[in-house]
Scaffold this active site. Structure first.
Site, PDB file in Angstrom:
ATOM      1  N   SER A   5       0.864  -1.188   0.000  1.00  0.00           N
ATOM      2  CA  SER A   5       0.000   0.000   0.000  1.00  0.00           C
ATOM      3  C   SER A   5       0.895   1.230   0.000  1.00  0.00           C
ATOM      4  O   SER A   5       2.111   1.119   0.208  1.00  0.00           O
ATOM      5  CB  SER A   5      -0.835  -0.049   1.283  1.00  0.00           C
ATOM      6  OG  SER A   5      -1.364   1.219   1.602  1.00  0.00           O
TER       7      SER A   5
ATOM      8  N   TYR B  65      -2.517  -1.027  10.181  1.00  0.00           N
ATOM      9  CA  TYR B  65      -2.510  -1.213   8.720  1.00  0.00           C
ATOM     10  C   TYR B  65      -1.124  -0.859   8.169  1.00  0.00           C
ATOM     11  O   TYR B  65      -0.544  -1.607   7.377  1.00  0.00           O
ATOM     12  CB  TYR B  65      -3.595  -0.327   8.092  1.00  0.00           C
ATOM     13  CG  TYR B  65      -3.798  -0.524   6.607  1.00  0.00           C
ATOM     14  CD1 TYR B  65      -4.621  -1.539   6.126  1.00  0.00           C
ATOM     15  CD2 TYR B  65      -3.192   0.318   5.678  1.00  0.00           C
ATOM     16  CE1 TYR B  65      -4.828  -1.710   4.761  1.00  0.00           C
ATOM     17  CE2 TYR B  65      -3.391   0.164   4.324  1.00  0.00           C
ATOM     18  CZ  TYR B  65      -4.212  -0.850   3.859  1.00  0.00           C
ATOM     19  OH  TYR B  65      -4.408  -1.021   2.502  1.00  0.00           O
TER      20      TYR B  65
HETATM   21  P1  NDP Z   1     -11.815  -4.959  -0.887  1.00  0.00           P
HETATM   22  O1  NDP Z   1     -12.416  -4.715   0.461  1.00  0.00           O
HETATM   23  O2  NDP Z   1     -12.624  -4.722  -2.105  1.00  0.00           O
HETATM   24  O3  NDP Z   1     -11.217  -6.418  -0.967  1.00  0.00           O
HETATM   25  C1  NDP Z   1     -10.655  -7.076   0.135  1.00  0.00           C
HETATM   26  C2  NDP Z   1     -10.710  -8.550  -0.157  1.00  0.00           C
HETATM   27  O4  NDP Z   1     -10.094  -9.277   0.907  1.00  0.00           O
HETATM   28  C3  NDP Z   1     -12.130  -9.053  -0.293  1.00  0.00           C
HETATM   29  O5  NDP Z   1     -12.172  -9.844  -1.452  1.00  0.00           O
HETATM   30  C4  NDP Z   1     -12.340  -9.892   0.963  1.00  0.00           C
HETATM   31  O6  NDP Z   1     -13.219 -10.963   0.629  1.00  0.00           O
HETATM   32  C5  NDP Z   1     -10.928 -10.370   1.249  1.00  0.00           C
HETATM   33  N1  NDP Z   1     -10.681 -10.702   2.649  1.00  0.00           N
HETATM   34  C6  NDP Z   1     -10.712  -9.861   3.723  1.00  0.00           C
HETATM   35  N2  NDP Z   1     -10.466 -10.559   4.855  1.00  0.00           N
HETATM   36  C7  NDP Z   1     -10.268 -11.858   4.490  1.00  0.00           C
HETATM   37  C8  NDP Z   1      -9.990 -13.040   5.197  1.00  0.00           C
HETATM   38  N3  NDP Z   1      -9.848 -13.058   6.528  1.00  0.00           N
HETATM   39  N4  NDP Z   1      -9.861 -14.195   4.493  1.00  0.00           N
HETATM   40  C9  NDP Z   1      -9.995 -14.198   3.149  1.00  0.00           C
HETATM   41  N5  NDP Z   1     -10.258 -13.104   2.421  1.00  0.00           N
HETATM   42  C10 NDP Z   1     -10.401 -11.941   3.086  1.00  0.00           C
HETATM   43  O7  NDP Z   1     -10.504  -4.043  -0.887  1.00  0.00           O
HETATM   44  P2  NDP Z   1      -9.387  -3.737  -1.968  1.00  0.00           P
HETATM   45  O8  NDP Z   1      -9.598  -4.441  -3.237  1.00  0.00           O
HETATM   46  O9  NDP Z   1      -9.228  -2.278  -1.942  1.00  0.00           O
HETATM   47  O10 NDP Z   1      -8.108  -4.337  -1.207  1.00  0.00           O
HETATM   48  C11 NDP Z   1      -7.330  -5.396  -1.701  1.00  0.00           C
HETATM   49  C12 NDP Z   1      -5.912  -5.250  -1.167  1.00  0.00           C
HETATM   50  O11 NDP Z   1      -5.353  -4.036  -1.650  1.00  0.00           O
HETATM   51  C13 NDP Z   1      -5.830  -5.171   0.359  1.00  0.00           C
HETATM   52  O12 NDP Z   1      -4.684  -5.848   0.806  1.00  0.00           O
HETATM   53  C14 NDP Z   1      -5.688  -3.678   0.607  1.00  0.00           C
HETATM   54  O13 NDP Z   1      -5.050  -3.398   1.811  1.00  0.00           O
HETATM   55  C15 NDP Z   1      -4.843  -3.277  -0.586  1.00  0.00           C
HETATM   56  N6  NDP Z   1      -4.864  -1.868  -0.908  1.00  0.00           N
HETATM   57  C16 NDP Z   1      -6.002  -1.223  -1.316  1.00  0.00           C
HETATM   58  C17 NDP Z   1      -5.965   0.126  -1.634  1.00  0.00           C
HETATM   59  C18 NDP Z   1      -7.140   0.878  -2.116  1.00  0.00           C
HETATM   60  O14 NDP Z   1      -7.026   2.099  -2.309  1.00  0.00           O
HETATM   61  N7  NDP Z   1      -8.272   0.268  -2.352  1.00  0.00           N
HETATM   62  C19 NDP Z   1      -4.723   0.888  -1.520  1.00  0.00           C
HETATM   63  C20 NDP Z   1      -3.599   0.117  -1.087  1.00  0.00           C
HETATM   64  C21 NDP Z   1      -3.687  -1.202  -0.800  1.00  0.00           C
HETATM   65  P3  NDP Z   1     -14.245 -11.621   1.712  1.00  0.00           P
HETATM   66  O15 NDP Z   1     -14.837 -10.497   2.491  1.00  0.00           O
HETATM   67  O16 NDP Z   1     -15.216 -12.388   0.876  1.00  0.00           O
HETATM   68  O17 NDP Z   1     -13.386 -12.517   2.545  1.00  0.00           O
END
Ligand code: NDP
Length: 255
Positions: free
Chosen positions: A145, A158
């Site tokens: 990130s 985070y």
């Molecule tokens: P979303 O909330 O859209 O996606 C997060 C995903 O993680 C979901 O598919 C969720 O699926 C899954 N997830 C969360 N907890 C668990 C768990 N315990 N086990 C399995 N799956 C899990 O967020 P983003 O697409 O934005 O984030 C994706 C990645 O990118 C993350 O690591 C985030 O920190 C990173 N990121 C995002 C940024 C942004 O601006 N959006 C910026 C920088 C980094 P489900 O709930 O079905 O389990």
């Protein structure tokens, strides 16, 4: 001659691949020919993601996984190998955020963020390693990130988890280079997903600040992550390991 970016015959797991950045990466890998395993908790969301990949002609399956659970991480790899015969690519993308001032976190909240964002990536990589070693090649892509580089007042666990992702990436890259396993990190800027839709509701002025600070003048979209996923998953990147590549519209280089 087969293109260096061709992923035909390769099998990829994408944790958190049922939405946001993970689904953007899964769609990119699928378009390049890979079979994609969507690994997340919400089975309905995963089924919808699966349908969207299949509708574009891709090969995909889904496993229900909580990446904070070590047994689940092992079972996820086992079921990908059982379904598709191999594992070539692992994208550690699952992540959450809990926004508070540091003095207000409980230990349970701190641990939940560290376990979901950092320990999970370690456990899934550990689970994937024997399969990749067996085939003498592998690609692991960890999602960091801007908080891997910068700090803010409301993201202490985070930021710790995402800083940890970069250092873990370097350490795994050194350890597994001799096995022909490349380990790299991707550092997204501000991307329009469910995660940041919540942030925009919670933090007044965030939307405008992101636009003003991002040289590209826009939020990133999930589909901005297809290209980097394909590159880091393909033989085109075989001499690249241990790096952390920003995909941020210039956010991290703006003075
Ligand atoms: P979303 O909330 O859209 O996606 C997060 C995903 O993680 C979901 O598919 C969720 O699926 C899954 N997830 C969360 N907890 C668990 C768990 N315990 N086990 C399995 N799956 C899990 O967020 P983003 O697409 O934005 O984030 C994706 C990645 O990118 C993350 O690591 C985030 O920190 C990173 N990121 C995002 C940024 C942004 O601006 N959006 C910026 C920088 C980094 P489900 O709930 O079905 O389990």
């Amino acid at each position: 001659m087969m293109s260096a970016w061709d992923l035909q015959g390769k099998v990829a797991i994408v944790t958190g691949g049922n939405g946001g950045i993970g689904l953007g990466m899964a769609q990119g890998l699928s378009a390049a020919g890979a079979t994609v395993v969507i690994a997340a908790r919400n089975a309905d969301k995963s089924a919808a993601a699966l349908a969207s990949i299949r509708a574009s002609g891709g090969k995909a399956s889904a496993v229900t996984v909580d990446v904070t659970d070590e047994a689940d991480c092992k079972a996820m790899v086992a079921s990908a190998v059982e379904m598709h015969g191999r594992l070539d690519i692992l994208i550690n993308n699952a992540g959450i955020n809990i926004r508070k001032r540091p003095e207000d976190y409980t230990l349970a909240e701190w641990q939940q963020v560290l376990q979901t964002n950092l320990s999970s990536a370690f456990l899934c990589s550990q689970a994937a390693y024997p399969e990749m070693k067996r085939s003498s090649r592998g690609k692991i892509i960890n999602i960091g990130s801007m908080m891997s580089i910068f700090g803010t007042a409301f993201t202490t666990p985070y930021a710790a988890s995402k800083g940890g992702i970069v250092q873990m990436t370097r350490a795994l890259a050194c350890a597994w280079a001799a096995d022909n396993i490349q380990v790299n990190a991707v550092l997204p800027g501000w991307i329009d997903t469910e995660l940041t839709q919540t942030a925009r509701k919670d933090i007044a002025g965030l939307h405008e600040r992101v636009l003003a600070r991002t040289p590209a003048g826009r939020w990133g979209e999930a589909h901005d992550f297809g290209g980097i996923a394909v590159f880091l998953a393909s033989t085109a990147s075989d001499f690249i390991t241990g790096t952390a590549i920003p995909v941020d519209g210039g956010y991290s280089v703006q003075g």
